[in-house]
Design a protein around this motif. Structure first.
Motif, PDB file in Angstrom:
ATOM      1  N   SER A 121       0.853  -1.182   0.000  1.00 11.10           N
ATOM      2  CA  SER A 121       0.000   0.000   0.000  1.00 11.10           C
ATOM      3  C   SER A 121       0.893   1.238   0.000  1.00 11.10           C
ATOM      4  O   SER A 121       1.984   1.230   0.570  1.00 11.10           O
ATOM      5  CB  SER A 121      -0.895   0.015   1.243  1.00 11.10           C
ATOM      6  N   VAL A 122       0.416   2.303  -0.633  1.00 15.96           N
ATOM      7  CA  VAL A 122       1.206   3.525  -0.742  1.00 15.96           C
ATOM      8  C   VAL A 122       0.461   4.683  -0.070  1.00 15.96           C
ATOM      9  O   VAL A 122      -0.720   4.902  -0.335  1.00 15.96           O
ATOM     10  CB  VAL A 122       1.504   3.881  -2.207  1.00 15.96           C
ATOM     11  N   VAL A 123       1.169   5.391   0.790  1.00 13.79           N
ATOM     12  CA  VAL A 123       0.646   6.587   1.434  1.00 13.79           C
ATOM     13  C   VAL A 123       1.439   7.770   0.908  1.00 13.79           C
ATOM     14  O   VAL A 123       2.679   7.750   0.905  1.00 13.79           O
ATOM     15  CB  VAL A 123       0.775   6.500   2.970  1.00 13.79           C
ATOM     16  N   GLU A 124       0.729   8.807   0.446  1.00 13.30           N
ATOM     17  CA  GLU A 124       1.381   9.961  -0.160  1.00 13.30           C
ATOM     18  C   GLU A 124       1.301  11.179   0.754  1.00 13.30           C
ATOM     19  O   GLU A 124       0.212  11.671   1.047  1.00 13.30           O
ATOM     20  CB  GLU A 124       0.740  10.287  -1.512  1.00 13.30           C
ATOM     21  N   GLY A 125       2.452  11.644   1.211  1.00 13.11           N
ATOM     22  CA  GLY A 125       2.512  12.920   1.895  1.00 13.11           C
ATOM     23  C   GLY A 125       2.529  14.051   0.890  1.00 13.11           C
ATOM     24  O   GLY A 125       2.771  13.841  -0.300  1.00 13.11           O
ATOM     25  N   GLU A 126       2.283  15.266   1.353  1.00 15.85           N
ATOM     26  CA  GLU A 126       2.163  16.413   0.457  1.00 15.85           C
ATOM     27  C   GLU A 126       3.280  17.422   0.691  1.00 15.85           C
ATOM     28  O   GLU A 126       3.586  17.778   1.836  1.00 15.85           O
ATOM     29  CB  GLU A 126       0.813  17.111   0.660  1.00 15.85           C
ATOM     30  N   ARG A 127       3.859  17.877  -0.388  1.00 16.12           N
ATOM     31  CA  ARG A 127       4.814  18.968  -0.323  1.00 16.12           C
ATOM     32  C   ARG A 127       4.080  20.313  -0.422  1.00 16.12           C
ATOM     33  O   ARG A 127       2.928  20.370  -0.860  1.00 16.12           O
ATOM     34  CB  ARG A 127       5.833  18.861  -1.460  1.00 16.12           C
ATOM     35  N   GLY A 128       4.767  21.368  -0.045  1.00 19.43           N
ATOM     36  CA  GLY A 128       4.185  22.694  -0.136  1.00 19.43           C
ATOM     37  C   GLY A 128       4.130  23.194  -1.561  1.00 19.43           C
ATOM     38  O   GLY A 128       4.604  22.539  -2.496  1.00 19.43           O
ATOM     39  N   ALA A 129       3.563  24.379  -1.748  1.00 18.98           N
ATOM     40  CA  ALA A 129       3.432  24.957  -3.082  1.00 18.98           C
ATOM     41  C   ALA A 129       4.789  25.182  -3.735  1.00 18.98           C
ATOM     42  O   ALA A 129       4.905  25.170  -4.966  1.00 18.98           O
ATOM     43  CB  ALA A 129       2.659  26.274  -3.013  1.00 18.98           C
ATOM     44  N   ASP A 130       5.818  25.403  -2.915  1.00 17.84           N
ATOM     45  CA  ASP A 130       7.175  25.584  -3.443  1.00 17.84           C
ATOM     46  C   ASP A 130       7.937  24.262  -3.502  1.00 17.84           C
ATOM     47  O   ASP A 130       9.137  24.243  -3.750  1.00 17.84           O
ATOM     48  CB  ASP A 130       7.948  26.597  -2.612  1.00 17.84           C
ATOM     49  N   PHE A 131       7.228  23.147  -3.229  1.00 18.81           N
ATOM     50  CA  PHE A 131       7.754  21.782  -3.283  1.00 18.81           C
ATOM     51  C   PHE A 131       8.694  21.440  -2.135  1.00 18.81           C
ATOM     52  O   PHE A 131       9.313  20.371  -2.135  1.00 18.81           O
ATOM     53  CB  PHE A 131       8.425  21.488  -4.629  1.00 18.81           C
ATOM     54  N   THR A 132       8.829  22.310  -1.157  1.00 17.68           N
ATOM     55  CA  THR A 132       9.587  21.950   0.030  1.00 17.68           C
ATOM     56  C   THR A 132       8.730  21.038   0.916  1.00 17.68           C
ATOM     57  O   THR A 132       7.512  20.959   0.768  1.00 17.68           O
ATOM     58  CB  THR A 132      10.015  23.187   0.825  1.00 17.68           C
ATOM     59  N   LEU A 133       9.391  20.375   1.856  1.00 18.19           N
ATOM     60  CA  LEU A 133       8.725  19.399   2.701  1.00 18.19           C
ATOM     61  C   LEU A 133       8.707  19.897   4.138  1.00 18.19           C
ATOM     62  O   LEU A 133       9.749  20.064   4.768  1.00 18.19           O
ATOM     63  CB  LEU A 133       9.445  18.050   2.608  1.00 18.19           C
ATOM     64  N   ASP A 134       7.501  20.144   4.648  1.00 18.21           N
ATOM     65  CA  ASP A 134       7.313  20.641   6.009  1.00 18.21           C
ATOM     66  C   ASP A 134       7.605  19.515   7.007  1.00 18.21           C
ATOM     67  O   ASP A 134       7.059  18.411   6.879  1.00 18.21           O
ATOM     68  CB  ASP A 134       5.874  21.123   6.175  1.00 18.21           C
ATOM     69  N   PRO A 135       8.437  19.762   8.009  1.00 12.92           N
ATOM     70  CA  PRO A 135       8.702  18.722   9.017  1.00 12.92           C
ATOM     71  C   PRO A 135       7.431  18.198   9.681  1.00 12.92           C
ATOM     72  O   PRO A 135       7.356  17.011  10.023  1.00 12.92           O
ATOM     73  CB  PRO A 135       9.612  19.437  10.027  1.00 12.92           C
TER      74      PRO A 135
END
Length: 354
Positions: A121-135
């Motif tokens: 199974s795959v779970v997808e986290g989301e990056r921000g609008a600028d594609f950075t990854l919020d801790p």
């Protein structure tokens, strides 16, 4: 007709447009061929191959040479047919039915694709609008899904973003399972997670010969990870999976590290030139630490721009229909002449010059 597995019916294969053009900048290959010395040395070695014998099943010599390159033990190295087979082998061993794989989108499409093919199974986290990854998003995914495998791509494909070291350290501190850092483009970046690899951490770093080593046609990749993990991969990899030609080509390529570094320096310089030129146009440009640049035209439809570039015999990657990448295109850094032709064509398109 026999139906495919139920869980595969909704999946598509991996596709990249193959169009006959003068300038092809869509698949992140090296625009430069290997050095002539590489070709001559490989031809000489191939003349002495015992073709009637199976290759070294464990690719001991190649693993030793890669280990020497990175200052690790050969027992920490695994090699396969491109980094995609490396990823597949890891997922066959550590993912599969009943297990969960986490990605942070947008990112390399094959991570989720291969995971699903293995039955995970795959779970997808989301990056921000600028594609950075919020801790905080990282912690949300880890706490909510407790993934068995977490992927982080640095530099990220298709965005070009270089993940900060603290993001990898956060994953290692919080992830309940294996952390895989995909470094297909690491030689173009300013840091690597390789120095975090040891037997006390569930971390692997994957690499490829396709980009900076100019060997996309050979399909050769590897990982560096804990000894205990590498030994488990033998349980799922096919016997004699890596042919003698790849093993020889990989070993010979490593003799030309000086030439490789020169190619990288040229491509980084050209990447900066392209980025500066795009920034002077009505285009949003995303910072890249790879050999490609993601960009978004502001006033023109991305798909239209892609087609008009093709009409001018220049091919880039159309990402405009991909989730979270509305109107985006991605250009591979080519030779200086190819880059100039791309920039000239794109400038004419966005300025509506006929």
């Amino acid at each position: 007709m026999i139906p495919v597995r139920d869980d595969l019916r909704a999946l598509d294969g991996y596709h990249s447009a193959q169009v006959e053009v003068d300038v092809r900048l869509n698949t992140n290959e090296s625009p430069f061929p290997p050095p002539d010395g590489f070709r001559d040395a490989l031809a000489s070695e191939l003349s002495r191959v015992d073709w009637n014998r199976y290759p070294d099943r464990s690719a001991h010599a190649l693993r030793a040479d890669i280990a020497d390159l990175h200052g690790v033990d050969p027992t920490q190295v695994f090699v396969a047919n491109g980094s995609n087979e490396v990823l597949q082998t890891v997922l066959l061993a550590y993912a599969g039915p009943g297990r969960t794989v986490a990605t942070f989108e947008p990112t390399y499409q094959m991570h989720a694709q291969i995971a699903r093919v293995t039955g995970a199974s795959v779970v997808e986290g989301e990056r921000g609008a600028d594609f950075t990854l919020d801790p905080a998003e990282v912690e949300r995914v880890l706490a909510g899904a407790a993934p068995d495998v977490v992927f982080l791509t640095s530099p990220n494909n298709p965005t070009g973003l270089v993940e900060p070291r603290e993001r990898v350290e956060q994953l290692l501190a919080s992830a309940p399972g294996l952390v895989v850092v995909d470094e297909a483009y690491a030689q173009f970046s300013d840091w690597t997670a390789l120095d975090l690899v040891d037997d006390s951490r569930p971390l692997v770093v994957t690499r490829t010969f396709s980009k900076t080593w100019s060997m996309a046609g050979a399909r050769l990749g590897y990982l560096v990870g804990p000894t205990w993990l590498v030994s488990e991969l033998d349980k799922v990899v096919l016997p004699y999976h890596l042919d003698v030609v790849k093993q020889l080509a990989g070993r010979i390529a490593l003799r030309f590290s000086t030439e490789m570094n020169e190619r990288v320096a040229t491509l980084v310089s050209e990447r900066d030139r392209i980025s500066d030129a795009l920034s002077a146009l009505p285009i949003d440009v995303f910072d890249s630490g790879a050999n490609f640049i993601l960009f978004r035209p502001r006033d023109v439809d991305g798909r239209t721009v892609w087609q008009q570039l093709v009409d001018r015999s220049v091919l880039v990657r159309d990402c405009s229909s991909w989730p979270r990448l509305d109107n985006c295109l991605r250009v591979t850094v080519g030779t200086p002449d190819e880059n100039t032709r791309f920039l000239s064509a794109l400038t004419a398109i966005v300025n509506d010059d006929t």
